[in-house]
Scaffold this motif. Structure first.
Motif, short mmCIF file in Angstrom:
data_model
loop_
_atom_site.label_atom_id
_atom_site.label_comp_id
_atom_site.label_asym_id
_atom_site.label_seq_id
_atom_site.Cartn_x
_atom_site.Cartn_y
_atom_site.Cartn_z
N TYR B 290 35.95 -10.16 76.63
CA TYR B 290 37.14 -9.98 77.43
C TYR B 290 36.91 -9.10 78.67
CZ TYR B 290 42.16 -8.96 77.64
OH TYR B 290 43.46 -8.83 78.01
N TYR B 291 36.15 -8.01 78.50
CA TYR B 291 35.99 -7.05 79.60
C TYR B 291 34.97 -7.54 80.61
CZ TYR B 291 38.65 -3.95 76.60
OH TYR B 291 39.64 -3.41 75.83
N THR B 292 35.25 -7.24 81.88
CA THR B 292 34.40 -7.77 82.95
C THR B 292 33.85 -6.69 83.87
OG1 THR B 292 36.42 -8.11 84.22
CG2 THR B 292 35.53 -10.01 83.04
N GLY B 293 34.40 -5.47 83.83
CA GLY B 293 33.95 -4.41 84.74
C GLY B 293 33.83 -3.09 84.02
N THR B 294 34.61 -2.12 84.49
CA THR B 294 34.62 -0.80 83.87
C THR B 294 34.91 -0.89 82.37
OG1 THR B 294 35.66 -0.07 85.93
CG2 THR B 294 35.55 1.53 84.14
N VAL B 295 34.17 -0.14 81.58
CA VAL B 295 34.49 -0.02 80.15
C VAL B 295 34.49 1.45 79.74
CG1 VAL B 295 33.82 -2.30 79.28
CG2 VAL B 295 32.06 -0.56 79.64
N PHE B 296 35.34 1.77 78.79
CA PHE B 296 35.48 3.16 78.32
C PHE B 296 35.32 3.24 76.81
CE2 PHE B 296 38.81 2.23 81.49
CZ PHE B 296 38.37 3.02 82.54
N GLU B 297 34.73 4.34 76.38
CA GLU B 297 34.83 4.73 74.97
C GLU B 297 35.03 6.24 74.95
OE1 GLU B 297 31.75 3.40 72.38
OE2 GLU B 297 32.26 1.28 72.73
N THR B 298 35.63 6.75 73.92
CA THR B 298 35.88 8.18 73.81
C THR B 298 35.38 8.66 72.46
OG1 THR B 298 37.91 7.77 75.07
CG2 THR B 298 37.66 9.96 74.06
N ASN B 299 34.65 9.75 72.47
CA ASN B 299 34.11 10.26 71.22
C ASN B 299 34.36 11.75 71.05
OD1 ASN B 299 32.21 7.89 72.12
ND2 ASN B 299 32.04 8.04 69.89
N LEU B 300 34.59 12.14 69.80
CA LEU B 300 34.60 13.56 69.48
C LEU B 300 33.14 14.00 69.39
CD1 LEU B 300 37.34 13.82 66.71
CD2 LEU B 300 37.58 14.12 69.17
N ILE B 301 32.79 15.03 70.14
CA ILE B 301 31.39 15.40 70.24
C ILE B 301 30.83 15.84 68.88
CG2 ILE B 301 29.87 17.17 71.25
CD1 ILE B 301 31.61 16.71 73.87
N ASN B 302 31.64 16.55 68.10
CA ASN B 302 31.16 17.00 66.79
C ASN B 302 31.35 15.96 65.68
OD1 ASN B 302 30.48 19.44 67.97
ND2 ASN B 302 32.52 20.30 67.58
N TYR B 303 31.96 14.85 66.02
CA TYR B 303 32.20 13.80 65.01
C TYR B 303 31.90 12.43 65.62
CZ TYR B 303 34.62 17.46 62.41
OH TYR B 303 34.93 18.60 61.74
N PHE B 304 30.68 12.32 66.15
CA PHE B 304 30.32 11.07 66.80
C PHE B 304 30.39 9.89 65.84
CE2 PHE B 304 28.64 9.29 70.64
CZ PHE B 304 28.88 10.29 71.56
N GLY B 305 30.11 10.18 64.58
CA GLY B 305 30.09 9.13 63.57
C GLY B 305 31.43 8.43 63.36
N LEU B 306 32.50 9.08 63.78
CA LEU B 306 33.81 8.44 63.62
C LEU B 306 33.97 7.24 64.55
CD1 LEU B 306 36.34 11.44 63.35
CD2 LEU B 306 35.43 10.00 61.51
N GLY B 307 33.08 7.13 65.52
CA GLY B 307 33.19 6.02 66.48
C GLY B 307 34.16 6.37 67.58
N SER B 308 34.44 5.40 68.42
CA SER B 308 35.31 5.65 69.58
C SER B 308 36.75 5.85 69.14
CB SER B 308 35.22 4.48 70.55
OG SER B 308 36.15 4.68 71.60
#
Lengths: 450, 450
Positions: B290-308
């Motif tokens: 679906y996405y064609t340009g800018t993409v974002f994800e957000t992560n908790l730095i101390n809990y990267f394992g939780l995913g975006s």
């Protein structure tokens, strides 16, 4: 580009709210929830989906219930999942209490605001998905009648806030009075429910028609006269209660009902609530068999035809099929979707503009873009509702957007303003333009939106 | 009393929130909605149910979609209604735009917060009903890339408010850069999607495994080395952008992507947002085509394992199948139910006590009941959260209720207090008791709950 014609309409009976309407809906929910919480009610959030068997086990009408099936499950099987959409908030409450019985403190006060689903024939004012706002107080074994008095107090608090200019009245009765009275009037026990339902129609169809219907049910002429006289006893709350106490009725149920009604009315008075807001009305019966004592209906005095805007009552058995325990309760429900759609139609509730945006920031040229982004962010951080217009359009088009969206103020800046460290603020209503120093902008809008 | 054994559990995959959790959920929704509205997004409320055909026409997976059928319709027919529960907010948005195209002002900014449904296999952290909080900006024909920069600003504002003590980062990339790069690396056009999906797994499975998977796809050794080097370009946002610009890549798509990414990063900087909150990361690809340009994800730095915890991006085609029009958009989505259930489990979000009640009013004897009702109502009208304890129980039981519900203050009055026109206020935490004049009670609590 369209390879196929889609019918993009909402499915029949499933309502859609525009931004302006949705803002009213959210404001109403906020007010309603706040009053519920101020009275000690706890929010619970049960799923929209429950086991079909449980929904059917507690009054669900299989003709109106939506079961879920996966269009295509992993084995290609199209059998449904055994689950269905909730049709009210009461069965989910009963299930919640059954699931969490040991963690609850009684009396348990809970509220729920959210959608329920009924596969009824779609028609004006009838929805297949609609929001209900429910509160219930549940006792473990017993529940003081005094809780019944809290319900009108809550209804009155809510509608005074929501409809400050529309007079309304909470009408109160007690089904024990009705049942006791009918019993002593010689209406046979197995006919009482039918008679109650007929009496419930008094407002809709009038005295003569009610009389005729009662005749069809073979109620004696004498009894019909007594019934019609009785359900139309008029006067102040005190007068009606006096008349009820003077009636020489031997039924214990009748006497119990009168005592309960008196205590409820007295307690509402004790809270200092103006009598104009609540009224004993002996012709309220509520259709549902579910209720056993106090019953409520609420009407807008100038729009009686809209029907009750908030109803409820006392019941003896919330959840025995699920818990095996006696749990009486008292509750009320506001049919929010039906209410709002009627009120929008009658003009009783005005929608506001569709956006809350207070300020649109426009950069005239590209050199002013960074500063316009900075200003937008700063104003938002300062608590204002702010959009940056970011599209590559002519200036006129940018102002058109502010106009159409009814955004009250536009902040404009270009190279000139950038150099001189000020911006133009245009009041979109008056057309007035003001030069405001870049560092004075927050103060400027703080005065406007204080 | 139970004639039949019911399984009262919630259906698998359908979550239930307790009052304490529900209060957090409501607080989060309030914060999220407020930030959306401060940025000019309009709330819309589309039905939870749409025509099955429309949902399938725009990416709905028939294996995961719940169709509705009436358990028993009026003719006894069990065929379903042709409608199904929405599985995301994007298709309803597309339908909303198609339905209301002529009334909309573009760019159209809308938000929706509410449940969506997916008939997935239920497992830990996967729900069949879950709340999503979505914003999208939709352009009519075109949409400025600058809108993409608003998304990280909004994510950052929201999570700074929700999780003030947990460091997080919004990671930003542009799929044009990835597509352009792969093209020029000699990855065949029809393999790019597969390669992107493999690259997307870098964090989960590590460099070696990614290399191996690429080999399986017959990507040349040389190319694999280039790819792995590329997606791991490190450094500050400026450094990464510099390195990208220095790369001698002939692909126009690549160059366009670099320019867009630079503009997005620059614009976020212009807003004065601290660089610690947003980071160019070339290994973000997002699974969706679906996405064609800018993409974002957000992560908790101390809990990267939780995913975006919040993702999104730019797309070129919202709704052409429904509208026949080109409508690019950019949006983000917060998977609230999944997030909160993870955060509760990790202890990242603390639940508060289950009730907001501040004061429990107890009458010791019946003679004090009217006054206790009056006091309760007055305190509520004064803005406090107040319950009256109304059950006919021993005094100890009444205090037990306050204790278990963690209500901080109890107001007690009996005949004595009534005569002397004061009440006892007990601080339930310290056990301290204070005599307060009946007419001073509001002032007393105003000081505590100022």
């Amino acid at each position: 580009m369209m390879s196929k014609k889609y019918n993009v309409k909402t499915p029949s009976g499933f309502p859609e709210f525009s931004p302006a309407q949705e803002q009213v809906r959210q404001r109403w929910i906020k007010t309603i929830a706040e009053v519920f919480e101020k009275n000690g009610f706890l929010p619970i959030n049960t799923p929209l989906v429950e086991r079909e068997e449980n929904l059917l086990g507690k009054g669900g009408n299989p003709k109106e219930m939506y079961a879920l099936k996966r269009i295509l499950d992993e084995e290609g099987d199209i059998s449904h999942s055994g689950n269905a959409l909730r049709f009210d908030h009461t069965v989910p409450l009963a299930l919640y209490v059954a699931r969490n019985f040991n963690d609850l403190n009684f009396p348990f006060r809970r509220y729920t605001i959210g959608p329920v689903f009924r596969g009824e024939r779609a028609q004006k004012g009838r929805f297949r998905q609609f929001d209900q706002c429910d509160i219930d107080v549940i006792g473990n074994g017993s529940l003081s009648i005094l809780n019944d008095a809290q319900m009108p107090a809550i209804i009155i608090d809510i509608f005074r806030q929501l409809m400050s200019e529309e007079p309304f009245v909470v009408r109160i009765n007690n089904r024990k009075i009705l049942l006791g009275f009918f019993e002593s009037t010689g209406v046979e026990a197995d006919k009482i429910k039918t008679v109650l339902n007929i009496v419930d129609e008094l407002e809709k169809i009038g005295e003569t028609a009610v009389g005729k219907k009662l005749e069809e049910q073979k109620v004696e002429k004498e009894a019909i006269k007594n019934i019609l006289d009785f359900i139309q006893i008029q006067g102040s709350n005190e007068t009606i209660l006096e008349k009820l106490k003077e009636m020489s009725n031997d039924s214990d149920l009748f006497k119990e009902g009168v005592e309960e009604l008196q205590l409820v009315v007295k307690s509402i008075e004790n809270m200092g609530i103006d009598e104009k807001y609540f009224k004993v009305d002996l012709c309220i019966a509520r259709g549902l068999d579910y209720y056993t004592g106090t019953v409520f209906e609420t009407n807008l005095i100038n729009y009686f035809g809209l029907g009750s805007i908030c109803s409820g009552g006392r019941y003896e058995d919330l959840a025995s099929v699920f818990t095996g325990k006696v749990m009486p309760g008292v509750g009320i429900s506001i049919g929010l979707t039906r209410l709002l759609s009627q009120f929008f139609e009658e003009g009783l509730v005005k929608t506001d503009r569709q956006t809350r945006t207070q300020i649109l920031v426009i950069n005239v040229d590209e050199v002013a873009l960074p500063k316009s982004l900075e200003i937008g962010k700063k104003l938002r951080d300062g608590g204002f509702f702010v959009e940056n217009y970011l599209e590559d359009k002519k200036l006129g088009k940018k102002f058109d957007y502010a106009d159409k969206m009814q955004i009250p103020y536009v902040v404009v800046l270009g190279e000139d303003e950038l150099n001189k460290k000020y911006v133009q603020v245009k009041n979109m209503e008056t057309g007035e333009k003001t030069e405001v120093g870049e560092d004075k902008l927050e103060d400027y809008f703080s005065l406007i939106y204080a």
